[in-house]
Structure formats: C-alpha cells, structure tokens
Design a protein around this motif. Structure first.
Motif, short mmCIF file in Angstrom:
data_model
loop_
_atom_site.label_atom_id
_atom_site.label_comp_id
_atom_site.label_asym_id
_atom_site.label_seq_id
_atom_site.Cartn_x
_atom_site.Cartn_y
_atom_site.Cartn_z
N ASP A 152 43.11 45.69 41.67
CA ASP A 152 43.54 45.04 40.42
C ASP A 152 42.40 44.85 39.43
O ASP A 152 42.63 44.75 38.24
N TYR A 153 41.18 44.70 39.96
CA TYR A 153 40.03 44.46 39.11
C TYR A 153 39.36 45.81 38.88
O TYR A 153 38.80 46.42 39.79
N LEU A 177 44.43 36.44 40.54
CA LEU A 177 45.38 37.55 40.60
C LEU A 177 44.67 38.90 40.68
O LEU A 177 45.23 39.88 41.12
N THR A 178 43.44 38.93 40.22
CA THR A 178 42.66 40.18 40.29
C THR A 178 41.69 40.05 41.45
O THR A 178 40.48 40.12 41.27
#
Lengths: 294, 781
Positions: free
Chosen positions: B705-706, B699-700
């Motif tokens: 997102d990361y 998801l990252t």
C-alpha cells in the motif's frame, strides 16, 4: 512475518497432489508461492498443510498447435513473456506477462498460481477472459477416479480471490485460442505504484477488416471483484470504422458495463476508477489497432 | 604527476561486499547459546491496559521468559529525549520501554517473549491475552491541539509537546505595510523511511565482568552507548555498541529505541545473548516516521516581487512520545531555515510540537530542511502566480548576492558561502528554460499539460559547532574525532567516530588520507561503527560525516605530515626548516633526490631505531575537530512533468539537479548521494504517505500500500555542479547527503501545479496521486 506452523509436502505428480489434498483437510496447493507466502507470513492464511506442486514437470511449459496455445500452470510469467511462440500466436499474453510486477515476481510467479489466487487486481484474469481461455481442471470423482473438466474463463473467476476450483481440484492446463492474422490485441493498465497491480486495466482483442472492426473482445480488470466483459463497448465497436470519434464513443459505453460493484480504496476511489475506465479502454483500442494517439 | 586522488570518482570500495551479499548486518550475528525475542505490540492507537495474562505464552514450547511493563518498570529508566529545545517548554513525558498502563500508538510495546527460536517466540505472542479498554485516538497534529482532542499524557496539557518561536526583523510590521500577501496551508504528510534493512539488535551480557555488548543497526553507536548507560544503569565504559553493516538509515536509525533496551534487559535477566530483528510489518509501525506538519503560511511582498516578510504557524506531529532528536527537527533544523537562499528581512516561525496517537517522528532525510524548502518554494510560486511573473524571475529578484565568507540572515544564522545566482543560471542554461516555457505554451494549445518546477534551495548541514549544539538544547556535542595510524609496512588505519552506513566514507576518507599523505588509496582502511575500536564521535546524520568527520581525518593527516617532516629532517641530516613535503615524499629543498618516502618514515617511526631526541615513537595522530560553523550547500533543481488530463497520470520526464557542495572529494559518490536523495524526495511528492483511519490504524502498513519510488518510474537525474568552497572547512567541503531530498519534493510538486496553472489550480495535497490531479482538473471536489 513468520508463518504459523504447517505441514509441508512436495509432490511430483498430479495424482500425488490430488491424493495429498484429499488426505489433509484445509491443505493448500503452492506453485511459485508469490501470492501464498506473503499471506502465510502475515498469518492471514494458516493452512494445516502446504502441497508444493512446483516440481510437477507435467504442469510446466508451453506448446502450440494449429488452434490452441497450451500453457502448463506452473509456467512462470517470465517464460511466457520471453516465449517466441507466444509472441507469434498470442501476443497479448506476452505483453501482459511482461508487465506483471517486477523481474523477481515474473521469475518466480506462475500463471496457474496467479489465476487460482484470483486477485481482482492481477492481470491474467482480465487478459485470459478477453482471450476466451479455457481452464482444464482435474479432481477426484467416485471410486477415487480422476475426473477432468474444462471451464471457460468467464466461469472460472467467480469473485475476489475466488474461482470455480474445488477444494480437492487442481488446475492442469490453460488453453488459449491462437489468434489469426486479422486479430489485434493490446493491454492497457493504470498500475498501482507500489505493486504494479492494476487499478484499472483493459484487455482488448479486435478483428479488423481494413479499418473496420468486425469482432471485439473487451474486458476490464481492477475495477470489480472479477473481470468485467465490456459488452456495450464490444457492440459499439463491431461494424464501425476505427476513427477517433468512434473509438471515443465506444469507450464511453463502458459505463453501461460497470453498473455493478466497482471497488475503491485509499489509492483510487470507485468513482475515479469508473471515470478513467474509458481512458484505459481507449488506450487499449488505439494500441490494438496500431493507431497513433490523439 | 598522476591524477589527484582528491576529486577523483573512484569506485566505492563498500559496494562489492554489498552487491555480492557478503556484508554482515546485525541479523547475521550469531552467538553461541543465542535466543530470540519477539515484541507484542499494541493493536490499538490508544487504550488502557486492564490486564495482561502471559501464562499460556510462558508455558509454550521453547519459551524462556515473558516480560511486561511491570517487569521492566524501575529496572529500565524511561527512554530519554536528547534534544530539549530551550525556551519552548518541552514536556519530557515518560517514555517507558514497555507500556504498563496505557498504550499510545499502534506499535507501542506491551510485552516481550524470549524463546529458543524465532518461530516459537512469534507463536507465543499469540498466546498473550491483553484486556484493553479502547480510548479515542487523534492523529492530525492540529486537531490534537484542539479543545476536544483525546489527551495522551497527563503532564502535557492539550497534547502540546512544546511551543517554539523564532523571529528576525519585525514581521508584523512587514505584513501591515505589505503590498501583496499570499497565504497557503501546506500539509507535509507523514512519511515512513523504509530503510532496506529493518532495525535489529543483539545483546550479550557478560555477568562476571558486568559488560554489555549490543550489536545494533544504528547511525550513531556512541550516542546509543551514552543513552544505554542512562537507561540500563550499566556504566558507559562497560558498554560496547557495534554497528555492523547498516542497511540504510535516512534518520530512522538515529533514535535510541525502547526495543534495543528491551533486548538488553532480556539478555541481562536471562544471562543469554538475545537477538531481536523487526519484521517489515513491525518496521512500518515501530520504526520512526518523518515530516508530519500542518503549516499555515503567509508571505508578504512588494508588487515588484520583492519578498518583505514570511510567517508560519506550524503544527508538527511528534507521535506518541518524543523520539531522541524529535523536537529539534521542526524547530532548529526547520524554522531557522526560512530564509533559504533569499534575502528576507522579516521572518517568524511559530512551531507547536504536538503529541498524536501515532509512531514517533524523527529525522527523515533532510529533517526539517525539506519542509522549510517546500514551504518557501511553494509560497514563491504562489507569489509568482499572484503577480503574473515567471517563477524564476521572482526567485532572481530575491536571491542573496554572491558571498565568499559569511552572510547574516535575519533569523540569526550566518551562512558560510554562496553563489545562488550561478547555480540558477547553470540550471536554466542546461534545461534551455525559455525554450521549455515555449514548448509548454505550444503543448497547452494542443490540450497537453506540461509543467516546469524550479527550486532554489540552501540548507544547513555539517552539524555543527558544539557550542551551538549546547545553546539549542542538543544533548551532546557535535564535534568529531579521527585517529590516523601508520603501521611499519606503510599501511594505514583510520579510526573514526562517525558511522557511515551507505554514504561512502570508507572510500572518501581513504581518498583524503591518500591525498594528504601520498599513500596509495588501497593502503588505507577506514574503521568505524564500534565504540570499543573507534574514538568518540556523534554519528552520521545531518550531512556531517564528511564535513566534520572528514575534517578530523584531514587534520590528523596533516599532523602526521608534520611529524614525518621532522623525522625526515633528522634522517636526512638536514635542518628542519629545509625539509619539505610533496606527493608522499619528504625532501631537502632544492635536492629532490635527497628524500624519504612516507613509507620510509612510517617504518622508522614504528621501529624507532633512529629518532630525533625527544620525539615519541609511532606515526599516529588524533584530532578532535569542532567546526566553527555549519555548512550551507545550495543549488537549483528543475523538474518537468507531463500530466494526462484524462486520468491525472503524472509523467516525470526530466530532472536536472545543480548542486554546490563545495569541493568534491569523489564526484561519483556525490552524484550517487544526489540521485538517491532526489528519488526519495520525488517519492514524497508523488507516491509516499502514511495514511491512518480515524481510529489511528495505519492503512498504508505494508509495501503493498505504501508506494516507494521505482526506477522505471523515474527519468535520468541529470547532475551538474558549481563549486563554492566552504571558507571555514579544512577541506572546503559541504554536506551533500540530503540536498536531493530537500530540493526534489518541491521541484516536482511545483512542476505538477505549474502544469495545472492555466486551470486555476494552486495547490493539492501530497502525494499527488492521479486521482487528486484528475479531480483538480475536473473540479470534482
């Protein structure tokens, strides 16, 4: 990270842009490219044609008259952040512009591209709604005549990544009312550490008479698909002295304004965003009123 | 005499080309006729491949070839794991370059397209149709070992890759008689290294000569050559690996990946040079990750805070396959460091390596030691809470006293030298620790949460004696070599087997030569990263480049000095015993004006007009240096945070690093390594973490997102040092590349937990996002 095939047109006028949009079904306008190019590279957007409007001189720059700041949609965030005129007559815009992304983003990204993309986590929709900005849009009407319409911020943003811009329309100006000397503003943001997009943000414009709040515009970003006007907070502020207790009580009202959808993700849940919304509202009111924090 | 060049903080000569965009990375290599590869990767974490149809892709514009697992099978041997830790039943499961029947993580290669340009190759990837039967996936390493977990490999029952135990003393007795025991479960989240340059390879095959050249973004070209030989069957002397500028590695460029083997396969099949460069999106799933432990830890102590035992059961995720050095990291580089800087008489590490449906796990800056340090420093803070003692006091009561030459810890290592108390005192004094504690009390009374995190660490690096490498199952040596060559003009090339990629050894190795031989530092050029140009070496990782490679450079310089002395005696018509060296000159003792400069000697040795009988021409020396032991740098780091109770926001307000890496060749380079390392470790504590859903989807998977550390979110990192030379290293140096990362994660973590100590909060999972902190404060689960 390699875009699918597209045709590319560089246009030099609004008329040419509109004509090119009409001629190519599914064409997309590109200004600074900061929202669109990542989507192209991920192949999440696959327009048949790109219409590059970055060279249209009419759509660039800032001018100020007695009542209004006129912003060309191709004006970069950095130009707005560095504008003395903006800082003087609409300091909220300068503050917000200076907090967008990072220097590279601010140097390339444009206000028009940003609002047209309408990412719910970006800063301009929140701030421009709080400022009651107007969006001037051109399109093509019957007999290919140019049609101009003006839309209020509250109506311009219609949802996540969605605006009232039609397929063959182009944003030509953003008009922001000049703030008077009784008005004070601030923007508070809990930023996502990866992008500096807002997780929860609050834009506040208040009018003060002495320590009394006479008018208030409070808008939240990052929480919902589009900016949320915090009418309950505004109501609770107006007519009140801005004491610590009154500010806290008004900020707490924000839960009434968040009855609708609140977004959550792996970084911050909807529950958390709701819970910390009053904190950002409180921070913004404090800063706007020039009060020291408790 | 001017300032000594050894110890001088001169500017890095690498930087001008890096910051002006003039460096040449692998992706900058362009060869005549070069074509481009793109790899189709599994979108599923676990699936059976029912069928693949490549016909449409093969017919697409510009496409030269499409290959699948069936094409490489039997041609490319499986990718080997090179660190098979002994006595732990390591399951060396088949790691095919391209998956044929089963894909085991999102990112596993399924096919490769070669086309005339990169866009054509990417377009053709979309035309490959794969029929998958999706299988259940497992990501959590402890769950993967459980009874009902999906099974990844038929020959690794229960997904167990290995089980390794190390112990010293009698830990069970220690726990039976313990006055106090504290327990915790620690999660070392999976991290994505994010080197600024993603991975890249260009392969060129000269069929008439049978020569394979690969430009490769790697930390260790000679190891790549060795493994390329094993996988492709091309003999080692016909393979040339070139690591041009490498834009960061942090461990993720140690592994020999399937990808460059695929690129070599394509080049050999097509007879054309082939380039592959991963996209950033691809980098997130296809380049190795770090950490990924679940640790169940117990610490035994006396009521006065003396630690009597430590035991841990660790579930270490290996990802879907064993990466090159994967098994060595949670074992040798982790379990053996459980004593840290403390005298702990009884220790046991019980480590399960576990296959999961995720990107393979490799070294990531610190590799095992950050996890060990975190574990120890966390448990000591818990002990301090339990005993109601200041965390510093508990540490002080357990630190190993100063030693100059060897200290045996219970778990079997011999530390080289240490003065842990001094580093601690330096940090406490610099931060006015007692005053910080008073400030914390005052702020707490006003509802403000300040936290102070203190970490004492000792780590193992400068890998390492080759005999030990053999004993611990490392599939190679760990010595280094250096050739120092003087030209007639007095200029010098140094050819090294290490492969620095940002650590600054082009500068510091030149400083070693300048210091040993008195030549201007600008007269020395360091050559690295090309197996045809440089002597054998085992690469740059484990903070070994300066320690081991630098020692080889120094010893070669000393050989040259001795040859120069003998040649000078001949030219000065003096007895050999009467000629001495100082500051770049050889002179007759007592007659400093009767001298020859090193440049005079270089000229004469190169033209060889007048040499002593029996002396060979040339001024050149080679050293193969195998260190007698590892080095064990140490220090104390202190972090201060302010936590906002309203929203859980953490403000890291102060960071002080006291590090001891022995003698410093270039303090500015040392400081830079500490800054970068600290920031990377803070990233783990506060922002970074690979998050997967239950289907094994990352998801990252992007920089959206990361979250990586950003400068404006960090305070100045204040660096101080103490100097305890390594007794066995010819330069007295210890490694410094990883200490920052090793110390900073627990320092910041402990600070945040300390800020919440009065609320009874004893632990949270990393990264410490505002929401987790807010929930802890408001106890909302």
């Amino acid at each position: 990270m390699f875009a699918a095939k597209f045709e590319y047109y560089k246009v030099n006028s609004v008329a040419e842009a509109l004509q090119t949009l009409r001629a190519h079904n599914g064409a997309k306008l590109m200004a600074g490219g900061h929202s669109l190019i990542p989507l192209l590279k991920l192949r999440l957007a696959r327009p048949a044609a790109l219409v590059d409007i970055s060279g249209i001189l009419d759509l660039q720059g800032i001018s100020v008259d007695d009542t209004t700041v006129h912003i060309g949609p191709l004006t970069t965030h950095q130009t707005i952040a560095a504008s003395e005129a903006v800082a003087r007559v609409c300091p909220l815009m300068a503050e917000v512009a200076g907090e967008i992304g990072d220097p590279q983003v601010r140097n390339r990204g444009t206000i028009g591209g940003n609002v047209s993309h309408a990412d719910p986590a970006s800063d301009w929709p929140t701030a421009l709604t709080a400022l009651n900005a107007q969006f001037v849009i051109q399109g093509t009407g019957a007999l290919h005549r140019r049609v101009t319409r003006t839309v209020a911020a509250a109506d311009f943003f219609t949802g996540a990544l969605s605006t009232s811009l039609g397929e063959h329309e182009i944003l030509t100006e953003i008009q922001v009312p000049v703030m008077n000397t009784a008005q004070h503003s601030a923007y508070a943001k809990m930023a996502h550490p990866a992008t500096f997009f807002s997780v929860v943000s609050a834009a506040v414009v208040i009018s003060m008479s002495g320590n009394r709040c006479t008018q208030a515009s409070v808008v939240l970003g990052g929480l919902a698909p589009k900016p949320v006007r915090a009418a309950s907070v505004e109501e609770a502020l107006i007519g009140q002295d801005l004491t610590a207790d009154n500010i806290a009580a008004a900020a707490a009202q924000v839960s009434n304004d968040l009855a609708g959808e609140v977004m959550g993700d792996i970084y911050a849940s909807a529950e958390y965003r709701r819970a910390v919304a009053p904190v950002e509202v409180k921070h913004a009111i404090y800063h706007a009123a020039g009060l020291a924090h408790s | 005499m001017t300032t000594r060049i050894f110890g001088s903080g001169i500017r890095r000569r690498e930087d001008p080309r890096l910051i002006t965009g003039k460096a040449t990375y692998t992706d900058d290599i362009k060869l005549p006729g070069m074509v481009y590869a793109a790899i189709l990767r599994s979108p599923h974490a676990h699936a059976r491949i029912r069928s693949i149809d490549t016909s449409a892709a093969a017919a697409a514009p510009g496409v030269l070839a499409v290959y699948t697992g069936a094409d490489v099978e039997g041609v490319l041997k499986p990718i080997p794991c090179a660190w098979v830790v002994p006595n732990s039943d390591v399951k060396q499961v088949a790691y095919p370059a391209i998956a044929k029947d089963v894909v085991r993580y999102v990112g596993d290669a399924v096919a490769v397209v070669v086309a005339e340009d990169r866009y054509q190759a990417e377009d053709a990837l979309e035309l490959i149709s794969v029929d998958y039967e999706v299988l259940p996936a497992v990501i959590n390493p402890e769950a993967a070992l459980g009874p009902n977990a999906p099974q990844l490999h038929a020959d690794a029952p229960k997904n167990q890759a290995f089980h390794w135990v190390a112990s010293g003393g009698n830990v069970d007795d220690a726990f039976k008689s313990a006055e106090v025991v504290v327990k915790d479960t620690i999660v070392q989240q999976k991290l994505i290294p994010n080197a600024m340059e993603p991975r890249s390879a260009v392969a060129s095959w000269l069929a008439p000569m049978g020569e394979l050249t690969i430009w490769n973004s790697t930390q260790n070209p000679h190891i790549v050559r060795f493994i390329t030989c094993l996988v492709t069957g091309v003999p080692e002397h016909k393979i040339r690996i070139i690591a041009p500028e490498v834009g960061g590695g942090f461990g993720s460029k140690i592994a020999v990946y399937p990808w460059e083997m695929i690129v070599a396969f394509c080049a050999m099949k097509l007879g054309l040079p082939v380039k592959w460069t991963e996209t950033r999106t691809e980098n997130y799933v296809a380049t190795t990750h770090g950490r990924d432990h679940i640790e169940r830890v117990e610490l035994a102590a006396t009521r006065s805070g003396k630690i009597t035992g430590l035991r841990a059961t660790v579930y270490a995720g290996m990802g879907a396959y064993l990466s090159t050095a994967g098994p060595g990291i949670p074992t040798i580089l982790h379990g053996l460091m459980y004593s840290g800087p403390y005298a702990i008489p009884n220790i046991r590490a019980d480590v399960y390596g576990v296959f999961t449906n995720s990107t393979p796990v490799e070294a990531y800056r610190g590799a095992g030691r950050p996890e060990a340090t975190f574990l120890l420093e966390r448990m000591i803070d818990l002990l301090a809470v339990q005993l109601n003692l200041d965390p510093v006091e508990v540490r002080r009561r357990n630190l190993i006293p100063k030693f100059d030459n060897g200290y045996d810890v219970a778990i079997g290592l011999k530390y080289d030298s240490g003065d842990y108390q001094k580093a601690l005192d330096t940090a406490l004094t610099h931060t006015s620790y007692n005053r910080l504690r008073q400030e914390q009390q005052q702020l707490r009374q006003h509802g403000k949460y300040m936290g102070i995190g203190v970490v004492c660490y000792c780590e193992i690096c400068g890998l390492g004696p080759s005999q030990v490498a053999g004993a611990v199952g490392f599939g190679g040596g760990l010595w280094e070599s250096a050739i120092v060559r003087f030209y007639a003009t007095g200029k010098v090339n140094v050819f090294v087997g290490t492969s620095p990629h940002g650590q600054g050894e082009e500068t510091t190795f030149a400083q070693i030569i300048a210091d040993e031989l008195g030549v201007p530092v600008d007269d020395v050029e360091v050559v690295h990263g090309d197996t045809d140009l440089t002597p054998m070496g085992w690469g740059t990782y484990g903070s070994r480049t300066t320690v081991v490679g630098g020692a080889a450079v120094a010893l070669s310089a000393r050989k040259i000095r001795e040859k120069g002395r003998l040649l000078a005696a001949h030219l000065l018509e003096a007895a050999e015993a009467d000629v001495e060296y100082a500051d770049g000159k050889f002179f007759v003792r007592g007659s400093p004006d009767k001298s020859k400069t090193i440049q005079d000697i270089a000229l004469m040795a190169n033209v060889a007009w007048n040499m002593p009988q029996g002396m060979e021409p040339g001024l050149e020396a080679t050293t193969f240096y195998d260190p007698p032991n590892f080095t064990f740098p140490f220090g104390t780091h202190i972090a201060v945070v302010i936590v906002d109770p309203d929203n859980g926001h953490i403000d890291l307000t102060k960071y002080v690093a006291v590090d001891d890496c022995g003698r410093q060749i270039n303090p500015m380079v040392v400081e830079g390594q500490i800054h970068g390392g600290v920031v990377q470790g803070v990233g783990q504590a506060l922002w970074e973490g690979a998050v997967y859903d239950q289907n094994g989807q990352l998801l990252t998977g992007s920089m959206l997102d990361y979250a990586l550390p950003r400068a404006h979110l960090l305070p100045d990192v204040e660096t101080l040092s103490t100097t305890t030379p390594s007794p066995h290293n010819p330069l007295g140096v210890k490694g410094i590349g990883e200490t920052g990362t090793i110390a900073s994660t627990p320092a910041v973590y402990n600070a945040v937990i300390d800020a919440l100590r009065h609320l009874g909060v004893t632990g949270l999972e990393m990264p410490l996002t505002p929401e987790k902190v807010w929930r802890a404060i408001h106890q909302q689960g």
